[in-house]
Scaffold this active site. Sequence first.
Site: not given
Length: 258
Positions: A93, A158
């Site tokens: 992010y 992830h």
Amino acid sequence: MCNSKGRRLSECCLRSLGETSGCIAYQQHIKALTAMPVPTVPLGQTGMQVSILGMGCSPIGHSYGVANEQTAIHTVHAAYKAGINIFDVSPYYGSGRAEKLLGAAIKTLPREDIIICTKIGKYAPGEEPNYSAKQVQASIHDSMQRLGVDYIDILHCHDIEFCPDMRQIINETLPCLLELKKQGKIRAIGITGYPLDIFSYILDRVPLGTVDVVLSYCHNSLHDTSMLQVGFITVISAVENRGFCAAMLHGSGVAAGA
């Protein structure tokens, strides 16, 4: 439970809602709900007590436009004051920016009250995912530095569907995370992804207790209930005693843990 700024914001939203809905009883009901602290529940067998709503931190990493630093920090503080204690972030992010801003925000909060979830595997848009043990160790070190902490509460692999060979997750990534867990650098191990069948593939091939938490997204929302239809939450949470997190309950950027 909110500070004055949070209350003013909530009241402003409610006034706006009232202008369009015209329902005083509904306004009062919503106002009462916003004043209630967020309840907490045990997260599987991790020993962690987490709020049923968590804060997904991808927006403060420029995932949805440029985030103002002070606004991002105030948002984290407002969430904490409302009873939210679990914050989900990733080096992906904003290529680390979200972790830095979350780290800046939690500096003034009691560390023992905060559950930090971050991730390994995906690191920046345009970069190839990397789930190797070497990269895992380097990534966790970098994440702890950006967050300003000496341990991670929940470390997720992830979006494991992007791993070219799922056997790497089983044979290399998860064993590396187990070793880091023994060292006290992480408290719990998680796996995340969108396709539901990837979780069964992993969980059927690793010893019980290897994976503590499973996180998926957009399958337990108003427009997609496939997670419930296949009994996925029941199997993961009740039968296997793992923590389960459903992110993006309404398909935006709000994460929730259950």
